[in-house]
Structures are given as C-alpha cells and as structure tokens.
Design an enzyme around this catalytic site. Structure first.
Site, PDB file in Angstrom:
ATOM      1  N   TYR A  63      28.147  40.693  36.274  1.00 45.25           N
ATOM      2  CA  TYR A  63      29.500  41.284  36.592  1.00 45.25           C
ATOM      3  C   TYR A  63      30.394  40.346  37.223  1.00 45.25           C
ATOM      4  O   TYR A  63      31.577  40.193  36.872  1.00 45.25           O
ATOM      5  CB  TYR A  63      29.320  42.292  37.945  1.00 45.25           C
ATOM      6  CG  TYR A  63      30.443  43.059  37.879  1.00 45.25           C
ATOM      7  CD1 TYR A  63      31.012  44.124  37.117  1.00 45.25           C
ATOM      8  CD2 TYR A  63      31.105  42.498  39.147  1.00 45.25           C
ATOM      9  CE1 TYR A  63      32.250  44.645  37.629  1.00 45.25           C
ATOM     10  CE2 TYR A  63      32.507  43.261  39.518  1.00 45.25           C
ATOM     11  CZ  TYR A  63      32.997  44.244  38.598  1.00 45.25           C
ATOM     12  OH  TYR A  63      34.042  44.884  39.154  1.00 45.25           O
ATOM     13  N   HIS A 249      43.250  36.110  35.633  1.00 45.44           N
ATOM     14  CA  HIS A 249      42.153  37.132  36.170  1.00 45.44           C
ATOM     15  C   HIS A 249      40.979  36.673  35.917  1.00 45.44           C
ATOM     16  O   HIS A 249      39.892  36.946  35.646  1.00 45.44           O
ATOM     17  CB  HIS A 249      42.168  38.363  35.482  1.00 45.44           C
ATOM     18  CG  HIS A 249      41.866  39.605  36.338  1.00 45.44           C
ATOM     19  ND1 HIS A 249      42.998  40.101  37.095  1.00 45.44           N
ATOM     20  CD2 HIS A 249      40.753  40.161  36.293  1.00 45.44           C
ATOM     21  CE1 HIS A 249      42.219  41.065  37.656  1.00 45.44           C
ATOM     22  NE2 HIS A 249      41.119  41.193  37.022  1.00 45.44           N
ATOM     23  N   ASP A 280      45.574  30.671  41.264  1.00 44.65           N
ATOM     24  CA  ASP A 280      44.147  31.399  41.255  1.00 44.65           C
ATOM     25  C   ASP A 280      43.510  30.950  39.771  1.00 44.65           C
ATOM     26  O   ASP A 280      44.214  31.087  38.960  1.00 44.65           O
ATOM     27  CB  ASP A 280      44.463  32.863  41.092  1.00 44.65           C
ATOM     28  CG  ASP A 280      43.212  33.630  40.921  1.00 44.65           C
ATOM     29  OD1 ASP A 280      42.142  33.451  41.414  1.00 44.65           O
ATOM     30  OD2 ASP A 280      43.302  34.371  39.961  1.00 44.65           O
ATOM     31  N   GLY A 282      39.580  28.840  38.734  1.00 41.73           N
ATOM     32  CA  GLY A 282      38.842  27.697  38.355  1.00 41.73           C
ATOM     33  C   GLY A 282      38.755  26.907  39.581  1.00 41.73           C
ATOM     34  O   GLY A 282      38.092  25.667  39.218  1.00 41.73           O
ATOM     35  N   ARG A 284      36.940  24.855  42.336  1.00 44.07           N
ATOM     36  CA  ARG A 284      35.432  24.879  42.455  1.00 44.07           C
ATOM     37  C   ARG A 284      35.195  23.574  43.417  1.00 44.07           C
ATOM     38  O   ARG A 284      33.979  23.415  43.933  1.00 44.07           O
ATOM     39  CB  ARG A 284      34.621  24.445  41.093  1.00 44.07           C
ATOM     40  CG  ARG A 284      34.622  25.583  40.254  1.00 44.07           C
ATOM     41  CD  ARG A 284      33.952  26.699  40.669  1.00 44.07           C
ATOM     42  NE  ARG A 284      33.884  28.040  39.731  1.00 44.07           N
ATOM     43  CZ  ARG A 284      34.848  28.726  39.548  1.00 44.07           C
ATOM     44  NH1 ARG A 284      35.862  28.716  40.220  1.00 44.07           N
ATOM     45  NH2 ARG A 284      34.654  29.862  38.593  1.00 44.07           N
TER      46      ARG A 284
END
Length: 361
Positions: A63, A249, A280, A282, A284
């Site tokens: 999910y 998203h 927003d 990616g 990391r």
C-alpha cells in the site's frame, strides 16, 4: 501557514499514518518496535526503507511503497535528484509540521489532543456533497489546524500492479479504516463506511471554482497540492491560493509523468514570489532537501521515509529519520559553503542539472 523559516522539513502523514497513534494491524513482526536490535544499522533513510520492507506485512508494504502501473514515476522522482549536481564552489519534538490525511485512520480530534503543539495542516479532497466537506473544514478549524491542503492530482482511483509473491493482486481496500472523513460522512449517511463511500462521495470533477468555494469557506490558508507545470501554477495564483505544492502524489497516481524536482524550477520562476512554493516527491536524504530548497522550495514534504521509520522503531524511528534528514541537510550546507537559506537560494548555479555539464562533452 505557521511555517517557521528554520523548519525545512514538513512531515507528510498520508492515509493510515500517525506517529504515536498509528494502528499497524500487527503488521510489524511481533509488534516489536525495539530499536536496540537495529539502532547501530539504521543510519540512513535507505536503511530504514529496507528494514521496513522486512518488517511490514506484504499488504502494508504494498500500500505505501507501490506506485502507479509500471512505477516509472515513483522511480523517476528519486532518480531525478541524481541529475541535480551540487556545485561545491518524531514531528512535534523536531519542530516540523504534519499534514493529516482525509483518509487517516485517526480523527483530527484525536490527533489534535495527542500533539497539541505540532504545526498541523489538514488535507482536503472535495466531496460531491459539499455538506460533508464543510463539516470536515469546520472540525479542522475547531481543533487548531493552521491550514488546508487541497489535493488536485487524485481525482480518480489509481491503478497499481503491486502483487503478492503468489502473483495475486493486493486488495488495498480490505483493511483501510478512514475514520477521519467518516466522522463527516456520517452526518449525511450515518451507516456508511468511508472507504466504501469513496467512489460515490469524492468529487472527481473538481475545477478551479471548487478551490474558490473552499477558500470562501474558511479564513485559514488554502494550499493546492498537485501542481506540475508553470501554466497550472499561474492559474493557481490567479485564484489567489495561499501556496502551491509541486507534487505528483509520490508517483502513486499517474505513471510516466515528470519527476517533481525537474519541474520545480519552472514553477518557482512562474509564480515569481507571489505565493509560497513547497516540494513533495522523492526526498530520501538531506542532500535532496538542499537541492529542493536551493531550487526555490520554501519547505519539503516527506512521506514514505516517515513510514519506514515508524515501521522499524515506532515513534523513535520517526524521530531518527527526521534527525538523519536534518543532519544530512546541515552537512550539505556546510560543504556547499553556505550558512543561511538565503545564501543557498541566491548563490548562482549552486545546484544545476547534469545536462549543463554533459552537453559540453
């Protein structure tokens, strides 16, 4: 929006995520959040991601981790950061904010009670029956939320190909408990469960006049999430939104679209300081944060890394992930030779696309 200049991370809590109060449905092995067994190993967001994949059930991993169709966009969101070259010439306790999802498994009332001092924004997806949205907005206002994030990039159900090892597709609906929006849906249809109602309740035909309606409903700031082009950004400015979030998203909706870091500069240039631009997708590591801020973002939103920390070590894992990102960001700033955000954003060519160099070869 309650944003403080030093706070560059904005933890983005999506779906069934709250640090201290998430119900993981026993998906973590033994419900064991004991960090002692892993604390010496988890030193980066990547470490937390790999450990989370080991601990989470297949259902929960699928999910949160999966992207749309072939997952090209979610990969590109992360890979695109590698083409930006830096020229070397737990939320409340870290002073970062959180966004509560409309599909949260905990209500905004519960969250407001648990973390009263945290900067809290509330995600909004407009419903066909505006009575539900109005009730939802009033609840947020009454519980101390500081602004709304209107999602405009998720109007229809997404298609994802994530499967169990036996080849069967995941059933993402079976254990989703959307108690946050349920509290507002029930004023119109008391016996309706939110996830059952998504198809019939969520408005898939939202236009800009819908954003105008939302802004007219509240005095709190309204930020639009899902802007990916200069043209859309300019339309958003025309409709007097209070901010823009450059986002696809997390690659969960439309595959093969642009990476958000690649379109950030054109959006920033287009709005020309008329509204705040947030980022927003990616993120990391702290160097990714530095790149986004250098390219004009006021702050960045972090989603999946927060989940990985939560899955591995509970609230402590979230704190550790945020600490890693902040420390890496400060480290990057020092090596770039800048000491303020203003310097990071005004030093010429401190972050450039790799094609700048490769085109000269």
């Amino acid at each position: 929006m309650g944003y403080r200049g030093k706070d560059l991370l904005f933890a983005y809590y999506q779906s069934v995520l709250q640090t201290r109060y998430m119900n993981m449905r026993a998906s973590v092995a033994g419900d064991n959040f004991n960090s002692k067994s892993t604390e010496n190993l988890l030193v980066s967001v990547k470490d937390y991601e790999e450990e989370a994949r080991r601990k989470l059930s297949q259902h929960d991993w699928g999910y949160y981790a999966a992207g749309a169709i072939g997952e090209e966009t979610i990969k590109e969101n992360c890979e695109a950061f590698k083409r930006e070259i830096t020229d070397s010439g737990s939320a409340e306790s870290h002073g970062v904010g959180m966004t509560v999802s409309v599909l949260s498994s905990k209500t905004m009332e519960e969250i407001a009670t648990e973390v009263p001092n945290c900067i809290k924004w509330c995600q909004v997806q407009l419903t066909k029956n505006r009575v539900v949205t109005k009730h939802y907005v009033r609840r947020a206002e009454q519980n101390g939320f500081k602004g709304f994030i209107a999602t405009v990039d998720h109007m229809v159900n997404r298609h994802r190909d994530y499967r169990y090892k036996d080849g069967k597709p995941f059933n993402f609906e079976t254990s989703i408990v959307c108690r946050n929006i349920e509290q507002s849906i029930k004023i119109v249809e008391p016996n309706k469960l939110a996830f059952d109602a998504l198809e019939s309740w969520m408005d898939g035909s939202v236009e800009w006049d819908s954003i105008d309606w939302l802004k007219g409903l509240t005095k709190l700031p309204v930020v639009v999430k899902g802007i990916m082009t200069a043209e859309m950004a300019l339309i958003a400015v025309e409709h007097k939104v209070d901010g823009i979030i450059v986002s696809n998203h997390g690659g969960r909706i439309l595959d093969s679209t642009f990476a958000t870091i690649d379109v950030l500069p054109e959006v920033v240039k287009a709005v020309n300081g008329k509204v705040d631009v947030y980022f927003d997708g990616g993120i990391r590591n702290g160097t990714d944060v530095a790149k986004a801020i250098a390219l004009g973002a006021k702050a960045v939103f972090v989603g999946r890394p927060i989940l990985w920390g939560l899955a591995c070590e509970g609230e402590e894992g979230v704190r550790n992930v945020l600490e890693i990102l902040k420390n890496e960001f400060i480290y990057t700033m020092k090596f770039l030779g800048v000491s303020t955000i203003k310097e990071l954003q005004t030093t010429p060519d401190i972050v450039v696309h790799e094609t700048r160099y490769f085109s000269k070869l």
